[in-house]
Scaffold this active site. Structure first.
Site, PDB file in Angstrom:
ATOM      1  N   GLU A  34       0.853  -1.199   0.000  1.00 27.48           N
ATOM      2  CA  GLU A  34       0.000   0.000   0.000  1.00 27.48           C
ATOM      3  C   GLU A  34       0.881   1.238   0.000  1.00 27.48           C
ATOM      4  N   LYS A  35       0.553   2.176  -0.900  1.00 29.29           N
ATOM      5  CA  LYS A  35       1.469   3.319  -1.039  1.00 29.29           C
ATOM      6  C   LYS A  35       1.117   4.495  -0.138  1.00 29.29           C
ATOM      7  N   GLY A  39      -6.573   0.785   4.269  1.00 24.31           N
ATOM      8  CA  GLY A  39      -8.022   1.014   4.219  1.00 24.31           C
ATOM      9  C   GLY A  39      -8.442   1.795   2.984  1.00 24.31           C
ATOM     10  N   GLY A  40      -7.448   2.354   2.243  1.00 23.93           N
ATOM     11  CA  GLY A  40      -7.740   3.002   0.965  1.00 23.93           C
ATOM     12  C   GLY A  40      -8.615   4.239   1.072  1.00 23.93           C
ATOM     13  N   LYS A  51     -19.375   9.693   6.205  1.00 19.43           N
ATOM     14  CA  LYS A  51     -20.557   9.326   7.001  1.00 19.43           C
ATOM     15  C   LYS A  51     -20.465   9.859   8.435  1.00 19.43           C
ATOM     16  N   GLY A 180     -24.079  17.028  -9.133  1.00 17.90           N
ATOM     17  CA  GLY A 180     -25.148  16.650  -8.191  1.00 17.90           C
ATOM     18  C   GLY A 180     -25.326  15.151  -8.144  1.00 17.90           C
ATOM     19  N   THR A 267     -17.199  17.617  -7.578  1.00 16.75           N
ATOM     20  CA  THR A 267     -17.537  16.186  -7.391  1.00 16.75           C
ATOM     21  C   THR A 267     -18.207  15.685  -8.665  1.00 16.75           C
ATOM     22  N   ARG A 270     -15.474   9.872 -10.364  1.00 16.53           N
ATOM     23  CA  ARG A 270     -14.135   9.336 -10.101  1.00 16.53           C
ATOM     24  C   ARG A 270     -13.734   8.448 -11.262  1.00 16.53           C
ATOM     25  N   HIS A 442     -43.321  -5.096  14.838  1.00 15.72           N
ATOM     26  CA  HIS A 442     -44.014  -3.807  14.938  1.00 15.72           C
ATOM     27  C   HIS A 442     -43.602  -3.093  16.220  1.00 15.72           C
TER      28      HIS A 442
HETATM   29  P1  FAD Z   1      -9.453   2.282  -2.905  1.00 11.97           P
HETATM   30  O1  FAD Z   1     -10.247   2.337  -1.679  1.00 11.97           O
HETATM   31  O2  FAD Z   1      -9.308   3.533  -3.714  1.00 11.97           O
HETATM   32  O3  FAD Z   1      -8.009   1.742  -2.513  1.00 11.97           O
HETATM   33  C1  FAD Z   1      -6.979   1.617  -3.431  1.00 11.97           C
HETATM   34  C2  FAD Z   1      -5.675   1.677  -2.680  1.00 11.97           C
HETATM   35  O4  FAD Z   1      -4.617   1.346  -3.573  1.00 11.97           O
HETATM   36  C3  FAD Z   1      -5.348   3.071  -2.139  1.00 11.97           C
HETATM   37  O5  FAD Z   1      -5.107   2.999  -0.759  1.00 11.97           O
HETATM   38  C4  FAD Z   1      -4.101   3.490  -2.919  1.00 11.97           C
HETATM   39  O6  FAD Z   1      -3.200   4.257  -2.134  1.00 11.97           O
HETATM   40  C5  FAD Z   1      -3.490   2.135  -3.265  1.00 11.97           C
HETATM   41  N1  FAD Z   1      -2.641   2.138  -4.448  1.00 11.97           N
HETATM   42  C6  FAD Z   1      -2.907   2.636  -5.687  1.00 11.97           C
HETATM   43  N2  FAD Z   1      -1.873   2.418  -6.527  1.00 11.97           N
HETATM   44  C7  FAD Z   1      -0.930   1.765  -5.809  1.00 11.97           C
HETATM   45  C8  FAD Z   1       0.361   1.267  -6.110  1.00 11.97           C
HETATM   46  N3  FAD Z   1       0.895   1.376  -7.333  1.00 11.97           N
HETATM   47  N4  FAD Z   1       1.057   0.663  -5.134  1.00 11.97           N
HETATM   48  C9  FAD Z   1       0.544   0.517  -3.892  1.00 11.97           C
HETATM   49  N5  FAD Z   1      -0.685   0.977  -3.548  1.00 11.97           N
HETATM   50  C10 FAD Z   1      -1.405   1.584  -4.492  1.00 11.97           C
HETATM   51  N6  FAD Z   1     -18.619   3.555  -1.458  1.00 11.97           N
HETATM   52  C11 FAD Z   1     -19.583   2.910  -0.782  1.00 11.97           C
HETATM   53  O7  FAD Z   1     -19.825   1.726  -1.046  1.00 11.97           O
HETATM   54  N7  FAD Z   1     -20.306   3.526   0.205  1.00 11.97           N
HETATM   55  C12 FAD Z   1     -20.077   4.816   0.540  1.00 11.97           C
HETATM   56  O8  FAD Z   1     -20.744   5.348   1.436  1.00 11.97           O
HETATM   57  C13 FAD Z   1     -19.064   5.525  -0.151  1.00 11.97           C
HETATM   58  N8  FAD Z   1     -18.796   6.804   0.153  1.00 11.97           N
HETATM   59  C14 FAD Z   1     -17.789   7.445  -0.497  1.00 11.97           C
HETATM   60  C15 FAD Z   1     -17.540   8.772  -0.167  1.00 11.97           C
HETATM   61  C16 FAD Z   1     -16.531   9.470  -0.805  1.00 11.97           C
HETATM   62  C17 FAD Z   1     -16.259  10.894  -0.430  1.00 11.97           C
HETATM   63  C18 FAD Z   1     -15.738   8.807  -1.792  1.00 11.97           C
HETATM   64  C19 FAD Z   1     -14.606   9.525  -2.469  1.00 11.97           C
HETATM   65  C20 FAD Z   1     -15.990   7.498  -2.133  1.00 11.97           C
HETATM   66  C21 FAD Z   1     -17.024   6.803  -1.493  1.00 11.97           C
HETATM   67  N9  FAD Z   1     -17.332   5.485  -1.811  1.00 11.97           N
HETATM   68  C22 FAD Z   1     -18.338   4.841  -1.161  1.00 11.97           C
HETATM   69  C23 FAD Z   1     -16.588   4.750  -2.848  1.00 11.97           C
HETATM   70  C24 FAD Z   1     -15.541   3.842  -2.179  1.00 11.97           C
HETATM   71  O9  FAD Z   1     -14.678   4.629  -1.396  1.00 11.97           O
HETATM   72  C25 FAD Z   1     -14.763   3.086  -3.241  1.00 11.97           C
HETATM   73  O10 FAD Z   1     -15.665   2.378  -4.064  1.00 11.97           O
HETATM   74  C26 FAD Z   1     -13.812   2.095  -2.594  1.00 11.97           C
HETATM   75  O11 FAD Z   1     -12.903   2.738  -1.749  1.00 11.97           O
HETATM   76  C27 FAD Z   1     -13.043   1.319  -3.674  1.00 11.97           C
HETATM   77  O12 FAD Z   1     -12.222   0.394  -3.052  1.00 11.97           O
HETATM   78  P2  FAD Z   1     -10.884  -0.108  -3.754  1.00 11.97           P
HETATM   79  O13 FAD Z   1     -10.247  -1.023  -2.779  1.00 11.97           O
HETATM   80  O14 FAD Z   1     -11.166  -0.574  -5.108  1.00 11.97           O
HETATM   81  O15 FAD Z   1      -9.976   1.200  -3.928  1.00 11.97           O
HETATM   82  P1  NAI Z   2     -21.186  10.677  -9.543  1.00 14.57           P
HETATM   83  O1  NAI Z   2     -20.934  10.015 -10.827  1.00 14.57           O
HETATM   84  O2  NAI Z   2     -22.077  10.065  -8.550  1.00 14.57           O
HETATM   85  O3  NAI Z   2     -21.758  12.124  -9.808  1.00 14.57           O
HETATM   86  C1  NAI Z   2     -21.109  13.046 -10.627  1.00 14.57           C
HETATM   87  C2  NAI Z   2     -22.142  14.067 -11.076  1.00 14.57           C
HETATM   88  O4  NAI Z   2     -21.479  15.145 -11.704  1.00 14.57           O
HETATM   89  C3  NAI Z   2     -23.138  13.508 -12.083  1.00 14.57           C
HETATM   90  O5  NAI Z   2     -24.425  13.833 -11.643  1.00 14.57           O
HETATM   91  C4  NAI Z   2     -22.762  14.192 -13.389  1.00 14.57           C
HETATM   92  O6  NAI Z   2     -23.863  14.386 -14.230  1.00 14.57           O
HETATM   93  C5  NAI Z   2     -22.202  15.506 -12.876  1.00 14.57           C
HETATM   94  N1  NAI Z   2     -21.246  16.163 -13.764  1.00 14.57           N
HETATM   95  C6  NAI Z   2     -20.216  15.589 -14.434  1.00 14.57           C
HETATM   96  N2  NAI Z   2     -19.517  16.535 -15.095  1.00 14.57           N
HETATM   97  C7  NAI Z   2     -20.103  17.731 -14.812  1.00 14.57           C
HETATM   98  C8  NAI Z   2     -19.833  19.074 -15.177  1.00 14.57           C
HETATM   99  N3  NAI Z   2     -18.804  19.393 -15.969  1.00 14.57           N
HETATM  100  N4  NAI Z   2     -20.625  20.063 -14.694  1.00 14.57           N
HETATM  101  C9  NAI Z   2     -21.682  19.747 -13.893  1.00 14.57           C
HETATM  102  N5  NAI Z   2     -21.989  18.485 -13.509  1.00 14.57           N
HETATM  103  C10 NAI Z   2     -21.207  17.496 -13.963  1.00 14.57           C
HETATM  104  O7  NAI Z   2     -19.721  10.962  -8.935  1.00 14.57           O
HETATM  105  P2  NAI Z   2     -19.259  11.446  -7.503  1.00 14.57           P
HETATM  106  O8  NAI Z   2     -20.364  12.096  -6.767  1.00 14.57           O
HETATM  107  O9  NAI Z   2     -18.012  12.218  -7.738  1.00 14.57           O
HETATM  108  O10 NAI Z   2     -18.907  10.088  -6.792  1.00 14.57           O
HETATM  109  C11 NAI Z   2     -17.986   9.180  -7.396  1.00 14.57           C
HETATM  110  C12 NAI Z   2     -18.347   7.777  -7.067  1.00 14.57           C
HETATM  111  O11 NAI Z   2     -18.024   7.472  -5.719  1.00 14.57           O
HETATM  112  C13 NAI Z   2     -19.838   7.457  -7.184  1.00 14.57           C
HETATM  113  O12 NAI Z   2     -20.222   7.212  -8.501  1.00 14.57           O
HETATM  114  C14 NAI Z   2     -19.949   6.253  -6.317  1.00 14.57           C
HETATM  115  O13 NAI Z   2     -19.549   5.126  -7.063  1.00 14.57           O
HETATM  116  C15 NAI Z   2     -18.936   6.531  -5.217  1.00 14.57           C
HETATM  117  N6  NAI Z   2     -19.599   7.082  -4.016  1.00 14.57           N
HETATM  118  C16 NAI Z   2     -20.509   6.321  -3.354  1.00 14.57           C
HETATM  119  C17 NAI Z   2     -21.154   6.799  -2.249  1.00 14.57           C
HETATM  120  C18 NAI Z   2     -22.137   5.926  -1.559  1.00 14.57           C
HETATM  121  O14 NAI Z   2     -22.176   4.733  -1.845  1.00 14.57           O
HETATM  122  N7  NAI Z   2     -22.953   6.458  -0.656  1.00 14.57           N
HETATM  123  C19 NAI Z   2     -20.912   8.132  -1.739  1.00 14.57           C
HETATM  124  C20 NAI Z   2     -19.943   8.858  -2.492  1.00 14.57           C
HETATM  125  C21 NAI Z   2     -19.321   8.330  -3.586  1.00 14.57           C
END
Ligand code: FAD
Ligand code: NAI
Length: 470
Positions: A34-35, A39-40, A51, A180, A267, A270, A442
């Site tokens: 992990e770089k 927990g990523g 949350k 949004g 936002t 991703r 209930h």
């Molecule tokens: P990541 O969690 O991104 O982990 C990847 C890891 O790989 C990182 O720690 C990185 O440092 C490491 N890495 C990358 N390249 C290298 C390398 N070359 N060598 C060593 N290490 C490396 N999802 C939900 O299901 N519920 C939610 O409520 C939710 N909320 C979110 C809120 C926000 C603000 C964001 C940004 C995301 C949210 N997500 C949510 C999405 C969720 O975080 C991701 O889907 C999830 O973390 C993906 O897991 P992953 O293990 O694939 O990658």
């Molecule tokens: P998202 O894909 O959910 O939303 C991005 C929004 O930006 C879309 O509605 C899109 O139409 C809009 N958009 C894109 N380009 C635009 C522009 N130039 N101008 C105006 N609007 C534009 O992506 P978001 O919110 O960044 O989250 C990334 C991912 O992370 C999610 O898709 C989800 O997979 C994960 N995530 C999950 C959560 C959860 O499970 N509760 C919470 C947060 C993130």
């Protein structure tokens, strides 16, 4: 017993660390590299910290609106530093736990950046020191990163990505959110509850594109009630600093317009992350969207290289990644396993919450399915009333011929918890009748799931449904 396989897992997010733990549980010789952070994204700058802040915002909002229950409060205040410290503490406990679990199960853990040299060699640099790892299998779990749009590079100062928004030094006066979707609405609503004025610019005609539209309507109404301005079909073009204020230019329905704010939060989605990973050295290429294509066994086109989590395709959700990590671990350990989940639930921590699993009504129409729906409003739920949270409903979509549950969509109190029953129903091929014949305790919110099932058949007891003409 099959000989131990030497496995290198790259990335310790919910996909990689879960895979690493399971590999160790299955007796394999595993090293997780992990770089940046154990927990990523999820544990450090994603699911968990967001949350935590959302829970704080919701509590503050509830306290402010408790007069209706006869509770009056005075001097309710927010200490932003303390809030961030509390959130950081939770992150620390969880990330420390992940690191500890990996070690306790016997997985080797290395801090450093991994690069694939060939299909049996991974080079690690930095962190714990440069080293070369030889292995039988590689699991790529490198996750995703925020997308930057032109004119809005996230410097986490003037322009926040979600990462900057999770560690505020103060609550901005006016927060402008670009996008949004999931993050924009979760964090936008959170900041509104913490006191910001909030405007959301969304490129498509409505919030949360792709989600069940009936549910989104409730969220859009709630945005309005909360005083959040949602500007749809609006694309941000750039911004300029004018006397300490940020003036954002956007192209909207009325042409080019400007809006003044104190903080920008971008936002817009991703994208999968594989920078510098050395994919070319083994002949792996990513799709146009940046994903690695995988088989049901989570293998890439190089059979001993697996990919799991955000890098392996949509939906980019933590629980989908963890499930894929478990599948890859089992396959590597020689088990006859594949990814065959029928559905992946989605939970959105807006106000009210929204959750969804299976097909939406739009998808049923596109597929030409013979379906029917049933809906039960939380306004008719005794439990929802006692919680003072009656907005929203549970909607079930079922196959009109077989009665099988095809999709469940909810908006309302604690629906991020309630969706688990719906996911189980779909996974097990349950019928609507199975749900309606299951006794639900209930007074609880899950009764609304049972009533929605009854509503599919026109027999809900706690709402009036006009008898169907025979
Ligand atoms: P990541 O969690 O991104 O982990 C990847 C890891 O790989 C990182 O720690 C990185 O440092 C490491 N890495 C990358 N390249 C290298 C390398 N070359 N060598 C060593 N290490 C490396 N999802 C939900 O299901 N519920 C939610 O409520 C939710 N909320 C979110 C809120 C926000 C603000 C964001 C940004 C995301 C949210 N997500 C949510 C999405 C969720 O975080 C991701 O889907 C999830 O973390 C993906 O897991 P992953 O293990 O694939 O990658
Ligand atoms: P998202 O894909 O959910 O939303 C991005 C929004 O930006 C879309 O509605 C899109 O139409 C809009 N958009 C894109 N380009 C635009 C522009 N130039 N101008 C105006 N609007 C534009 O992506 P978001 O919110 O960044 O989250 C990334 C991912 O992370 C999610 O898709 C989800 O997979 C994960 N995530 C999950 C959560 C959860 O499970 N509760 C919470 C947060 C993130």
């Amino acid at each position: 017993m099959a000989p131990k396989r030497k496995v290198v897992v790259i990335g310790a997010g919910p996909a990689g660390y879960v895979c690493g733990i399971r590999l160790a549980q299955l007796g394999q010789d595993v090293t997780v590299v992990e770089k940046q952070y154990w927990g990523g994204t999820c544990l450090n700058v994603g699911c968990i910290p967001s949350k935590a802040l959302i829970a704080a915002g919701t509590l503050l909002d509830k306290i402010k609106h408790a007069q209706v229950m006869g509770i009056t409060t005075q001097g309710v205040d927010l200490d932003v530093n303390k809030l961030v410290e509390w959130k950081t503490g939770i992150v620390g406990k969880l990330t420390g736990g992940v690191h500890g679990l990996l070690k306790n199960y016997g997985s080797k853990v290395i801090m450093g950046t991994a690069k694939i040299v060939d299909k049996n060699t991974v080079q690690v640099t930095g962190g714990d020191g440069d080293q070369t790892l030889k292995c039988d299998d590689i699991v790529i779990a490198t996750g995703s990163e925020p997308i930057n749009i032109p004119g809005f590079t996230c410097d986490e100062d003037n322009v926040w990505s979600s990462t900057g928004a999770l560690t505020p030094e103060e609550i901005p006066g006016h927060l402008l959110v670009i996008g949004g979707g999931y993050i924009g609405l979760e964090l936008g609503m959170m900041y509104r509850k913490l006191g910001s004025e909030v405007t959301v610019l969304e490129g498509t005609p409505g919030a949360l594109p792709g989600q069940e539209r009936d549910c989104v309507k409730v969220i859009e109404r709630s945005l309005k009630k909360m005083g959040i301005k949602l500007v749809t079909e609006a694309f941000a073009q750039g911004w300029a600093d004018k006397g300490g204020k940020k003036v954002v230019t956007y192209k909207g329905k009325k042409g080019e317009q400007t809006i003044e704010c104190d903080q920008i939060l971008s936002t817009v989605g991703r994208r999968p992350y594989s920078e510098g990973l050395g994919l070319e050295s083994v002949g792996l290429t990513v799709t146009k969207q940046g994903f690695l294509e995988v088989s049901k066994q989570m293998r890439t086109s190089v059979p001993n290289i697996y990919a799991v989590g955000d890098i392996a395709g949509q939906p980019m959700l933590a629980h989908k990644g963890s499930h894929e990590g478990l599948v890859a671990a089992a396959v590597i350990a020689g088990k006859d396993e594949e990814y065959d989940a029928r559905c992946v639930p989605a939970v959105i921590f807006t106000s009210p919450e929204m959750s969804s699993v299976g097909l939406t009504e739009d998808q049923c129409k596109e597929k030409g399915l013979n379906y029917r729906t049933g809906q039960f409003p939380f306004a008719a739920s005794g439990r929802a009333m006692t919680l003072q949270e009656t907005d929203g409903f549970v909607k079930i979509i079922s196959d009109a011929d077989t009665d099988e549950v095809l999709g469940v969509h909810m908006v309302g109190p604690e629906v991020t918890e309630l969706i688990a029953e719906a996911a189980l129903a779909i996974e097990m091929g349950a019928t609507v009748e199975d749900i309606s014949r299951t006794i639900h305790a209930h007074p609880t919110l899950p009764e609304s799931m049972m009533e929605a099932a009854e509503a599919v058949h026109g027999t809900a007891v706690h709402i009036y449904q006009k008898p169907k003409k025979k």
